[in-house]
Write an enzyme that holds these catalytic residues in place. Structure first.
Site, short mmCIF file in Angstrom:
data_model
loop_
_atom_site.label_atom_id
_atom_site.label_comp_id
_atom_site.label_asym_id
_atom_site.label_seq_id
_atom_site.Cartn_x
_atom_site.Cartn_y
_atom_site.Cartn_z
N GLN A 215 28.69 -0.25 -38.47
CA GLN A 215 29.37 -0.51 -37.20
C GLN A 215 28.61 -1.60 -36.46
O GLN A 215 27.39 -1.52 -36.29
CB GLN A 215 29.42 0.79 -36.36
CG GLN A 215 30.21 0.66 -35.08
CD GLN A 215 31.69 0.31 -35.31
OE1 GLN A 215 32.34 0.86 -36.17
NE2 GLN A 215 32.21 -0.62 -34.52
N ASP B 266 34.47 -3.27 -45.70
CA ASP B 266 34.76 -3.88 -44.40
C ASP B 266 34.80 -5.42 -44.53
O ASP B 266 35.12 -6.11 -43.56
CB ASP B 266 33.68 -3.45 -43.40
CG ASP B 266 34.12 -3.55 -41.95
OD1 ASP B 266 35.35 -3.56 -41.71
OD2 ASP B 266 33.26 -3.62 -41.07
N LYS C 72 37.29 6.19 -37.15
CA LYS C 72 37.34 5.85 -38.57
C LYS C 72 37.12 7.09 -39.43
O LYS C 72 37.77 7.27 -40.46
CB LYS C 72 36.29 4.76 -38.89
CG LYS C 72 36.71 3.40 -38.35
CD LYS C 72 35.59 2.39 -38.28
CE LYS C 72 36.05 1.13 -37.56
NZ LYS C 72 34.98 0.20 -37.23
#
Ligand code: NAP
Length: 276
Positions: free
Chosen positions: A93, A116, A49
């Protein structure tokens, strides 16, 4: 369906937008990544990412925390990023360790920085059709369907999997496009019969080749979001492709679209925060 090719185009467009934003405001969009522990797969995902962010002209700020981090410490770290005006998007994450309350950590992300799409606010906004950020993998799936002009209104979409970040939001986005949505999960009786009725199948399970070609209605659109060890999806690609009208491969289908949507939403978040 060429997810890799479409993702490249989305990232190029995002890079152009990021460059314009940097030029006009003097501020470069910044994505903060937070990782608890050193799980090798998570480390790889975060690095990927960051590398893609760099290619799109987005700065990365990485916060690596020890595996022993408590929920309170993680919430404190994320809250600080939420309050930091130089950070425009936050990615935690996941999965985080079992000793951490993942939901509490997600909810520390300010809605305007939830690029996200993991907070309850984002899910509700998406479900109500209000502005906000979508969960990236479902967002990538919808972008693929749009790119291939897949008609959704009145079609029967069967979503296999109901996780908060994938199956559930994928179904809500399909519903918003007037599809008739059926959710399937581990307790669903006769999965095969339901999949056979689907005009659109979204596989989001994490079980290699669970969906067989013989269950695909001829001409159906098959989206395989599954990613299992050995680069294997949740759909048996070789048998399903002979019946499907359109199908995503694994790899090269949904996966690259997820990161593309993350980057696009980071630049969008920066633009909104900078008032442009
Ligand atoms: P998850 O949280 O483990 O959820 C899996 C879902 O599948 C659950 O709803 C579960 O039902 C259901 N399920 C399990 N076994 C089933 C069965 N035999 N029949 C029908 N449904 C079954 O997983 P996730 O995070 O949503 O991820 C799903 C897959 O997508 C994984 O392979 C993951 O690697 C992949 N993924 C890919 C991306 C990407 O970028 N491409 C992003 C995220 C995830 P219950 O709710 O009843 O337990």
């Amino acid at each position: 369906m060429d997810g890799a090719g479409l993702a490249r185009r989305v990232v190029e467009e995002t890079a152009t937008r990021a460059a314009e934003l940097t030029r006009s405001t003097g501020v470069t969009p910044c994505l903060a990544t937070v990782l608890v522990g050193e799980d090798p797969a998570s480390v790889t995902y975060v690095r990927m990412k960051q590398a893609r962010s760099a290619k799109a002209g987005i700065l990365s700020r990485h916060v690596g925390l020890p595996a022993t981090t408590t929920t309170a410490e993680l919430v404190e770290t994320i809250t600080a990023l939420s309050n930091d005006p130089t950070v425009h998007g936050i990615l935690l994450q996941h999965p985080v360790g079992p000793h951490i309350d993942e939901r509490a950590a997600f909810e520390a992300i300010a809605p305007g920085k939830d690029v996200d799409g993991v907070t309850m606010h984002s899910f509700a906004a998406m479900s109500f059709g209000l502005p906000g950020f979508v969960s990236c993998t479902p967002g990538g799936i919808m972008r693929l369907l749009e790119e291939y002009d897949v008609e959704l209104a009145g079609k029967h979409a069967v979503v296999v999997g109901r996780s908060a970040i994938l199956g559930k939001p994928a179904g809500m986005l399909l519903l918003a496009k007037d599809a008739t949505v059926t959710y399937c999960h581990s307790r669903t009786a006769n999965l095969s019969a339901l999949v056979k009725e689907a005009d659109i199948v979204v596989a989001a399970v994490g079980r290699p080749r669970l969906i067989r070609g013989e269950d695909i209605k001829p001409g159906a659109v098959v989206i395989d979001a599954g990613y299992n060890p050995g680069n294997v999806g949740d759909v048996d690609f070789d048998t399903a492709r002979t019946r499907a009208g359109l199908i995503t491969p694994v790899p090269g289908g949904v996966g690259p679209m997820t990161i593309a949507v993350l980057l696009a939403q980071t630049v969008e978040a920066a633009a909104r925060q900078l008032g442009t």
